[in-house]
Motif scaffolding. Structure first.
Motif, PDB file in Angstrom:
ATOM      1  N   ILE A   6       2.534   5.969 -10.714  1.00 12.43           N
ATOM      2  CA  ILE A   6       2.884   6.716  -9.498  1.00 12.43           C
ATOM      3  C   ILE A   6       1.864   7.823  -9.249  1.00 12.43           C
ATOM      4  CG2 ILE A   6       4.595   8.263  -8.486  1.00 12.43           C
ATOM      5  CD1 ILE A   6       6.737   6.587  -9.998  1.00 12.43           C
ATOM      6  N   ALA A   7       1.480   8.530 -10.312  1.00 16.50           N
ATOM      7  CA  ALA A   7       0.507   9.609 -10.168  1.00 16.50           C
ATOM      8  C   ALA A   7      -0.835   9.070  -9.671  1.00 16.50           C
ATOM      9  CB  ALA A   7       0.330  10.334 -11.501  1.00 16.50           C
ATOM     10  N   PHE A   8      -1.243   7.901 -10.199  1.00 21.54           N
ATOM     11  CA  PHE A   8      -2.512   7.306  -9.775  1.00 21.54           C
ATOM     12  C   PHE A   8      -2.428   6.884  -8.313  1.00 21.54           C
ATOM     13  CE2 PHE A   8      -5.614   3.889  -9.352  1.00 21.54           C
ATOM     14  CZ  PHE A   8      -6.737   4.447  -9.968  1.00 21.54           C
ATOM     15  N   MET A   9      -1.323   6.272  -7.943  1.00 23.12           N
ATOM     16  CA  MET A   9      -1.147   5.838  -6.556  1.00 23.12           C
ATOM     17  C   MET A   9      -1.144   7.036  -5.611  1.00 23.12           C
ATOM     18  SD  MET A   9       2.018   3.635  -4.889  1.00 23.12           S
ATOM     19  CE  MET A   9       3.191   5.011  -4.990  1.00 23.12           C
ATOM     20  N   ASP A  10      -0.426   8.087  -5.986  1.00 28.52           N
ATOM     21  CA  ASP A  10      -0.321   9.247  -5.115  1.00 28.52           C
ATOM     22  C   ASP A  10      -1.645  10.002  -4.986  1.00 28.52           C
ATOM     23  OD1 ASP A  10       2.320   8.686  -4.648  1.00 28.52           O
ATOM     24  OD2 ASP A  10       3.105  10.177  -6.067  1.00 28.52           O
ATOM     25  N   SER A  11      -2.529   9.817  -5.956  1.00 28.72           N
ATOM     26  CA  SER A  11      -3.820  10.507  -5.894  1.00 28.72           C
ATOM     27  C   SER A  11      -4.820   9.797  -4.981  1.00 28.72           C
ATOM     28  CB  SER A  11      -4.413  10.647  -7.303  1.00 28.72           C
ATOM     29  OG  SER A  11      -4.760   9.376  -7.829  1.00 28.72           O
ATOM     30  N   ARG A  18      -4.005  -1.651  -5.607  1.00 31.33           N
ATOM     31  CA  ARG A  18      -2.720  -2.257  -5.943  1.00 31.33           C
ATOM     32  C   ARG A  18      -2.757  -2.932  -7.311  1.00 31.33           C
ATOM     33  NH1 ARG A  18      -2.260  -5.029  -1.703  1.00 31.33           N
ATOM     34  NH2 ARG A  18      -2.896  -7.087  -2.453  1.00 31.33           N
ATOM     35  N   GLY A  19      -3.842  -3.643  -7.598  1.00 33.76           N
ATOM     36  CA  GLY A  19      -3.939  -4.311  -8.889  1.00 33.76           C
ATOM     37  C   GLY A  19      -3.953  -3.346 -10.050  1.00 33.76           C
ATOM     38  N   ILE A  20      -4.669  -2.232  -9.905  1.00 35.77           N
ATOM     39  CA  ILE A  20      -4.723  -1.246 -10.984  1.00 35.77           C
ATOM     40  C   ILE A  20      -3.362  -0.573 -11.156  1.00 35.77           C
ATOM     41  CG2 ILE A  20      -5.793   0.919 -11.733  1.00 35.77           C
ATOM     42  CD1 ILE A  20      -8.323   0.030 -10.207  1.00 35.77           C
ATOM     43  N   VAL A  21      -2.721  -0.226 -10.052  1.00 32.72           N
ATOM     44  CA  VAL A  21      -1.392   0.402 -10.121  1.00 32.72           C
ATOM     45  C   VAL A  21      -0.397  -0.519 -10.808  1.00 32.72           C
ATOM     46  CG1 VAL A  21       0.581   1.167  -8.726  1.00 32.72           C
ATOM     47  CG2 VAL A  21      -1.742   1.924  -8.138  1.00 32.72           C
ATOM     48  N   ASN A  22      -0.420  -1.804 -10.478  1.00 34.90           N
ATOM     49  CA  ASN A  22       0.503  -2.751 -11.112  1.00 34.90           C
ATOM     50  C   ASN A  22       0.319  -2.785 -12.616  1.00 34.90           C
ATOM     51  OD1 ASN A  22       1.535  -3.465  -8.619  1.00 34.90           O
ATOM     52  ND2 ASN A  22       0.329  -5.341  -8.436  1.00 34.90           N
ATOM     53  N   THR A  23      -0.925  -2.804 -13.064  1.00 36.25           N
ATOM     54  CA  THR A  23      -1.190  -2.874 -14.503  1.00 36.25           C
ATOM     55  C   THR A  23      -0.740  -1.600 -15.203  1.00 36.25           C
ATOM     56  OG1 THR A  23      -3.040  -4.401 -14.237  1.00 36.25           O
ATOM     57  CG2 THR A  23      -3.026  -3.059 -16.225  1.00 36.25           C
ATOM     58  N   ILE A  24      -1.031  -0.440 -14.617  1.00 33.63           N
ATOM     59  CA  ILE A  24      -0.588   0.813 -15.228  1.00 33.63           C
ATOM     60  C   ILE A  24       0.930   0.872 -15.278  1.00 33.63           C
ATOM     61  CG2 ILE A  24      -0.625   3.331 -15.030  1.00 33.63           C
ATOM     62  CD1 ILE A  24      -3.314   3.098 -13.599  1.00 33.63           C
ATOM     63  N   ALA A  25       1.588   0.409 -14.221  1.00 37.38           N
ATOM     64  CA  ALA A  25       3.055   0.481 -14.133  1.00 37.38           C
ATOM     65  C   ALA A  25       3.737  -0.307 -15.231  1.00 37.38           C
ATOM     66  CB  ALA A  25       3.515  -0.010 -12.765  1.00 37.38           C
ATOM     67  N   ASP A  26       3.113  -1.366 -15.717  1.00 35.22           N
ATOM     68  CA  ASP A  26       3.733  -2.167 -16.770  1.00 35.22           C
ATOM     69  C   ASP A  26       3.953  -1.363 -18.040  1.00 35.22           C
ATOM     70  OD1 ASP A  26       3.945  -4.473 -15.265  1.00 35.22           O
ATOM     71  OD2 ASP A  26       1.978  -5.234 -15.859  1.00 35.22           O
ATOM     72  N   ASN A  27       3.121  -0.359 -18.279  1.00 30.37           N
ATOM     73  CA  ASN A  27       3.223   0.435 -19.509  1.00 30.37           C
ATOM     74  C   ASN A  27       3.653   1.878 -19.263  1.00 30.37           C
ATOM     75  OD1 ASN A  27       2.211  -1.683 -21.260  1.00 30.37           O
ATOM     76  ND2 ASN A  27       0.192  -1.305 -20.375  1.00 30.37           N
ATOM     77  N   ASP A  28       3.314   2.421 -18.111  1.00 31.21           N
ATOM     78  CA  ASP A  28       3.583   3.846 -17.858  1.00 31.21           C
ATOM     79  C   ASP A  28       3.839   4.049 -16.368  1.00 31.21           C
ATOM     80  OD1 ASP A  28       3.673   6.593 -17.680  1.00 31.21           O
ATOM     81  OD2 ASP A  28       1.905   6.936 -18.942  1.00 31.21           O
ATOM     82  N   PRO A  29       5.083   3.838 -15.924  1.00 33.18           N
ATOM     83  CA  PRO A  29       5.386   3.956 -14.493  1.00 33.18           C
ATOM     84  C   PRO A  29       5.032   5.313 -13.903  1.00 33.18           C
ATOM     85  CG  PRO A  29       7.177   2.864 -15.641  1.00 33.18           C
ATOM     86  CD  PRO A  29       6.246   3.360 -16.691  1.00 33.18           C
ATOM     87  N   GLN A  30       5.260   6.386 -14.657  1.00 32.31           N
ATOM     88  CA  GLN A  30       4.942   7.718 -14.144  1.00 32.31           C
ATOM     89  C   GLN A  30       3.450   7.860 -13.885  1.00 32.31           C
ATOM     90  OE1 GLN A  30       6.768  10.068 -13.090  1.00 32.31           O
ATOM     91  NE2 GLN A  30       8.719  10.208 -14.192  1.00 32.31           N
ATOM     92  N   ALA A  31       2.638   7.336 -14.810  1.00 29.98           N
ATOM     93  CA  ALA A  31       1.192   7.402 -14.614  1.00 29.98           C
ATOM     94  C   ALA A  31       0.758   6.557 -13.423  1.00 29.98           C
ATOM     95  CB  ALA A  31       0.475   6.947 -15.880  1.00 29.98           C
TER      96      ALA A  31
END
Length: 426
Positions: free
Chosen positions: A341-346, A326-339
């Protein structure tokens, strides 16, 4: 000879930040709920001893060899009359440059006799204490505490609510005479509940005697007051380094206090040692570890996404691993929401409802359509409906035309039909 307040007032310019910082950070019982400007009771300014001098302070001063007061913010000339001196205070406080205002106020306080501080505080409060003036308020209370702490405390008890003024005075008093301040606190508190006066004292002695400050804090029962005391001690413990901070927290016998301290410092420690902090949380499972693993991994990912990801992937399945994701997804989402989502879905096995909720929160402002596309992944129906409503409300507030266009062309769950129709009709 009247005392000089330059040193004490200068210190509080720095220290006031600690009082104010806590005002925006209350999420649990271990975090401080600092008083706001609302603590100040309505003040009726007394006309007693108002003086008859010129209101603009232009008379010559008997203390400065006949120099005239030019009414500039930095002028060190002492006006001749009480009313002129109070008018000078108003002139200083109307200044817009905070640095010049603070310098002038320190100089002004050094000109006053101790007996004049009450009237100065009265006049200051009568002007209205705004968010931008709380630092100056703390300076004045500190100066008064250095000269007459019991008088300042009596005034605070009669005229204020919320604890800010009392804590500022007690903190300043404890810096100079901790035993006297502690004795006053104990003498003025009755009952079995936490002594509300100890938090200010602990803040005042934490830098010079962290051991005594810790001892006083651990004697307090669980509650808001102990949270305030913890806020006063931790900044000084952190200056000793991460390892010393971990050892200090481990020495706390009360589990709630220990968890509160861990939660309070984890994100700060992660800025310099994210792996060490994550390892520490894993070695101390509990509420603090549960609530902070996502923040620590998120902080780590901001500087080293590859390192944070490798750490997460090495964790065994379970709550800690899900929180790390969750922490990594939140940080990625701040700059690249699509990335994000892709990370979370993987990593579907580690995704929880909270992971999706946090992702939606982080994207709904800038990418509302993308955020809404993820809400259906929330398993709990009530939480899902609530997140749909929040995301739509946010979009309607920011761009109602685009939000209505989306609602007219996208099918949402049947339980939202009435809510959607209401939004479209407005």
């Amino acid at each position: 000879m009247k005392p000089k307040f330059v040193t004490s007032a200068a210190v509080v310019v720095i220290g006031a930040g600690a009082f104010l910082a806590g005002r925006s950070s209350v999420s649990n019982s271990a975090k401080e709920g600092t008083a706001s400007a609302d603590e100040v009771k309505p003040l009726v300014t007394s006309s007693r001893g108002s003086g008859s001098g010129s209101a603009d302070g232009s008379r010559s001063s008997s203390r400065t060899g006949g120099k005239s007061d030019s009414r500039t913010a930095g002028d060190s000339t002492r006006p001749a009359t009480k009313e002129a001196r109070l008018a000078k205070l108003e002139n200083i406080m109307r200044g817009e440059d905070p640095l010049a205002r603070n310098r002038a106020l320190i100089d002004y306080l050094d000109q006053l006799d101790p007996a004049e501080l009450k009237d100065a505080v009265d006049r200051f409060r009568a002007m209205g204490i705004t968010q931008e003036r709380f630092g100056e308020y703390s300076m004045m209370l500190t100066a008064w505490a250095k000269a007459d702490p019991t008088g300042a405390l009596a005034y605070a008890k009669e005229n204020t609510n919320g604890g800010f003024a009392t804590n500022a005075i007690l903190s300043a008093w404890a810096t100079n005479d901790p035993e006297a301040a502690i004795a006053w606190a104990k003498a003025n508190h009755t009952g079995d509940e936490a002594n509300p006066y100890l938090a200010g004292i602990i803040r005042g002695i934490a830098a010079s005697d962290p051991t005594r400050a810790t001892s006083l804090m651990t004697e307090m029962p669980y509650g808001k007051e102990r949270g305030e005391a913890l806020n006063g001690v931790l900044p000084h413990i952190l200056t000793q380094g991460n390892e010393a901070t971990r050892e200090w927290i481990a020495s706390l016998q009360d589990e709630r206090l220990r968890n509160g301290a861990m939660e309070h410092v984890a994100d700060q420690m992660a800025k310099t040692d994210p792996k060490g902090t994550a390892d520490w949380l894993l070695a101390n499972p509990g509420d603090a570890a549960t609530r902070n693993m996502d923040n620590v991994l998120g902080t780590w990912a901001e500087k080293d996404q590859a390192g944070a990801t490798a750490y997460y992937q090495a964790l065994p399945a379970g709550e800690a691993r899900s929180n790390a994701l969750r922490g990594i997804v939140n940080t990625i989402a701040d700059n690249d929401p699509q990335a994000a989502i892709a990370f979370m879905d993987s990593h579907p096995a580690d995704v929880t409802d909270r992971t999706v909720q946090q992702l939606v929160w982080h994207t709904m402002e800038d990418s509302p359509e993308l955020a809404l596309s993820q809400v259906s992944k929330i398993g709990d129906q009530g939480a899902q409906e609530g997140m749909y409503r929040r995301a739509i409300d946010t979009w309607m507030r920011n761009d109602p035309a685009a939000a209505k266009g989306y609602l007219q062309t996208h099918a949402l769950p049947p339980n939202l039909r009435g809510y959607v129709q209401n939004k479209l009709s407005k």
